[in-house]
Design a protein around this motif. Structure first.
Motif: not given
Length: 124
Positions: A11, A91, A121
């Motif tokens: 992330l 993403t 992400t």
């Protein structure tokens, strides 16, 4: 023989960077065409970058050109995808794939060997 394993996903905030790795436990990646692909939910798989055999010519999709860089470390038998200036639309699950024909180049490559994928992400 190509046995590819990706790593490095995660992330990250918009504008951030990640480096993905594609390691091979078999023959040297120097002699094969290795590509990076991605697939977002509900979308088709997209080829985003490729590095050819020993010559090392590189190719990029317009969507990542100028932001992503593909390169390899022969000593580590690994191909990397450096991703900068990441956007939410980046993403996806990212895969590396290889053409197991010795000396293959990216144009016309037949990507028959695939890794398991790594999730990227981009979100605040």
């Amino acid at each position: 023989q190509l046995q590819l394993v990706e790593s490095g996903g995660g992330l990250v905030q918009p504008g951030g960077s990640l480096r993905l790795s594609c390691a091979n436990s078999g023959f040297s990646l120097e002699y094969y065409a290795i590509g990076w692909f991605r697939q977002a939910p509900g979308k088709e798989r997209e080829g985003i970058s490729c590095i050819s055999n020993k010559v090392g010519a590189t190719y990029y999709a317009d969507s990542v050109k100028g932001r992503f860089t593909i390169f390899r470390d022969i000593a580590k038998n690994t191909v990397y995808l450096q991703m900068n200036s990441l956007k939410p639309e980046d993403t996806a699950v990212y895969y590396c794939a290889g053409d197991s024909r010795y000396g293959a180049s990216c144009p016309g490559a037949d990507f028959g060997s695939w890794g398991q994928g790594t999730q990227v992400t981009v979100s605040s």
